[in-house]
Design a protein around this motif. Structure first.
Motif, PDB file in Angstrom:
ATOM      1  N   LEU A 106       0.829  -1.201   0.000  1.00  0.00           N
ATOM      2  CA  LEU A 106       0.000   0.000   0.000  1.00  0.00           C
ATOM      3  C   LEU A 106       0.866   1.255   0.000  1.00  0.00           C
ATOM      4  O   LEU A 106       0.617   2.201  -0.768  1.00  0.00           O
ATOM      5  N   ALA A 107       1.898   1.271   0.863  1.00  0.00           N
ATOM      6  CA  ALA A 107       2.805   2.424   0.931  1.00  0.00           C
ATOM      7  C   ALA A 107       3.476   2.669  -0.414  1.00  0.00           C
ATOM      8  O   ALA A 107       3.592   3.810  -0.874  1.00  0.00           O
ATOM      9  N   LYS A 108       3.902   1.594  -1.048  1.00  0.00           N
ATOM     10  CA  LYS A 108       4.567   1.712  -2.354  1.00  0.00           C
ATOM     11  C   LYS A 108       3.613   2.269  -3.401  1.00  0.00           C
ATOM     12  O   LYS A 108       3.974   3.170  -4.176  1.00  0.00           O
ATOM     13  N   SER A 109       2.400   1.779  -3.407  1.00  0.00           N
ATOM     14  CA  SER A 109       1.426   2.229  -4.405  1.00  0.00           C
ATOM     15  C   SER A 109       1.019   3.680  -4.189  1.00  0.00           C
ATOM     16  O   SER A 109       0.661   4.379  -5.142  1.00  0.00           O
ATOM     17  N   MET A 110       1.090   4.151  -2.934  1.00  0.00           N
ATOM     18  CA  MET A 110       0.735   5.536  -2.616  1.00  0.00           C
ATOM     19  C   MET A 110       1.926   6.488  -2.757  1.00  0.00           C
ATOM     20  O   MET A 110       1.780   7.691  -2.552  1.00  0.00           O
ATOM     21  N   GLY A 111       3.098   5.931  -3.069  1.00  0.00           N
ATOM     22  CA  GLY A 111       4.277   6.771  -3.254  1.00  0.00           C
ATOM     23  C   GLY A 111       4.856   7.324  -1.967  1.00  0.00           C
ATOM     24  O   GLY A 111       5.513   8.378  -1.965  1.00  0.00           O
ATOM     25  N   LYS A 112       4.662   6.637  -0.856  1.00  0.00           N
ATOM     26  CA  LYS A 112       5.185   7.098   0.425  1.00  0.00           C
ATOM     27  C   LYS A 112       6.713   6.995   0.450  1.00  0.00           C
ATOM     28  O   LYS A 112       7.297   6.059  -0.119  1.00  0.00           O
ATOM     29  N   THR A 113       7.364   7.945   1.132  1.00  0.00           N
ATOM     30  CA  THR A 113       8.826   7.989   1.160  1.00  0.00           C
ATOM     31  C   THR A 113       9.426   7.323   2.389  1.00  0.00           C
ATOM     32  O   THR A 113      10.633   7.097   2.436  1.00  0.00           O
ATOM     33  N   LYS A 114       8.602   7.017   3.398  1.00  0.00           N
ATOM     34  CA  LYS A 114       9.102   6.321   4.587  1.00  0.00           C
ATOM     35  C   LYS A 114       7.939   5.638   5.284  1.00  0.00           C
ATOM     36  O   LYS A 114       6.831   6.160   5.309  1.00  0.00           O
TER      37      LYS A 114
END
Length: 400
Positions: A106-114
């Motif tokens: 989910l974090a990867k798909s949302m473009g989260k940096t950390k």
């Protein structure tokens, strides 16, 4: 299944399980949580997300985890047959990897940096550090100083995996304080960071999201135990701190009226002392970390210090769905002491060659205790993690 317990309708649109759950958070954070909710609902339905998660669970985690019959332990206890759902055999050694992979995707798909998280026993920290290494996302884990000292092997694993481990020296220096610390760091940049909560707690959508990722435990177990024994178990049981491993197992059996469901909390040094973390047994409704749940609290509504021999269970609150299930009466919540936990830890190790996590040993302890009262019945225990992390502590405590 009772419609009120169906994952399709619970929680409601506001993230409520009855009167529990929700988003008890500042308005600016609500917008961020709503964005996560929207992204989760959108992404989880896509074929690409489902295929990648299924592939990782099979080829990376090693699912399905097996069911094992504890022949010698059952003979020692007398009465019921004790079976284990072997989540300890997953990659990283516990059930936590099930939802950590989902959160990292989910974090990867949302473009989260950390990705940020708290950890108590270190199992969530190791699983999240593993998932973030796999996805190529920076990971920061906050952990109480007492737990860092107690769970040294897991701290080393997190560091080797590339995660930044932040020691927390405030308060009791355990899980609740680690949550506070991680949440403060998250608030510095909630737009670019994702706080990957480690259990079915926190503001909506996390209790729902973590439950959804953990449901695979019960789905597998329900099919496996019937293949092995020809019928459903008479009882399923799991330890309960925040409650992720338990809700993962229990959800598949809510519609089976003849299956008794039991959650086991840590009663530590005794329910008549302040040194326990039996939230549902001794707590009352309150607000903690952005959601409403059963809470061990003082007269002012502030969380009380809690204690458990198992670092992953010493949390003053509990998942909102567990709170609701308590009120409904569908799940029984009991407790096991430190001494009962240690006895189960040693018994399972020496009779079956399986070293359990201290958290999981609470559920094993209850199964051992209740087995003589259930001759011919089958008990299924979620062995949520392995005990490598606890070896130094147990050896020193028991002078083995």
């Amino acid at each position: 299944m009772d419609k009120a317990l169906s994952p399709e309708v619970m929680p409601d649109a506001k993230g409520m399980f009855g009167e529990y759950g929700g988003q008890e958070i500042p308005p600016q954070l609500k917008a961020v949580m709503d964005e996560i909710t929207e992204a989760y609902y959108r992404i989880r339905q896509t074929e690409a997300f489902q295929n990648e998660l299924r592939s990782l669970l099979k080829h990376y985690v090693g699912r399905p985890s097996p069911i094992y019959f504890c022949k010698r332990l059952s003979e020692k206890c007398g009465g019921a047959n004790i079976y284990l759902k072997r989540e300890d055999l997953n990659h990283t050694g516990a059930h936590k990897i099930n939802h950590c992979l989902g959160e990292a995707l989910l974090a990867k798909s949302m473009g989260k940096t950390k990705v940020l998280a708290e950890t108590g026993a270190g199992q969530h920290g190791v699983a999240l550090a593993t998932a973030c290494a796999l996805m190529g996302i920076p990971c920061e884990i906050h952990m109480g100083e007492i737990d860092i000292e107690k769970e040294h092997p897991n701290v080393m694993r997190m560091k080797v995996l590339g995660a930044t481990v932040v020691p927390v020296s405030r308060g009791t220096r355990t899980l609740k304080d680690a949550v506070d610390s991680a949440f403060e760091e998250y608030l510095k940049d909630p737009k670019n960071f994702l706080y990957a909560i480690g259990s079915v707690v926190g503001p909506h959508p996390f209790p729902m999201m973590v439950r959804d990722f953990q449901q695979i435990v019960g789905e597998e177990a329900r099919e496996q135990i019937q293949e092995m024994t020809g019928k459903l178990p008479d009882m399923v049981t799991a330890c309960v701190g925040g409650g992720s491993n338990a809700i993962g197992l229990f959800t598949a059996f809510f519609g089976d009226e003849n299956v008794r469901i039991v959650g086991v909390e840590p009663s530590g040094k005794g329910l008549d002392t302040p040194d326990h973390a039996a939230t549902i047994t001794k707590g009352k409704p309150g607000v903690l970390h952005g959601f409403r749940c059963y809470l061990l609290q003082n007269d002012s509504g502030e969380p009380l210090p809690v204690y458990s021999i198992a670092s992953g269970l010493d949390y003053p609150g509990v998942g909102p769905q567990h709170s609701y299930l308590k009120d409904l009466g569908r799940v029984e919540y009991v407790s096991a002491t430190d001494e009962e936990c240690l006895e189960a830890f040693v018994a399972l190790s020496r009779l079956e060659g399986i070293i359990p996590a201290l958290e999981s040993a609470h559920a094993v302890a209850y199964a051992m205790k209740i087995a003589p009262e259930l001759p011919g019945k089958n008990i299924l225990v979620n062995l949520s993690g392995r005990g490598d992390k606890d070896l130094d502590f147990v050896v020193n405590r028991l002078k083995l």
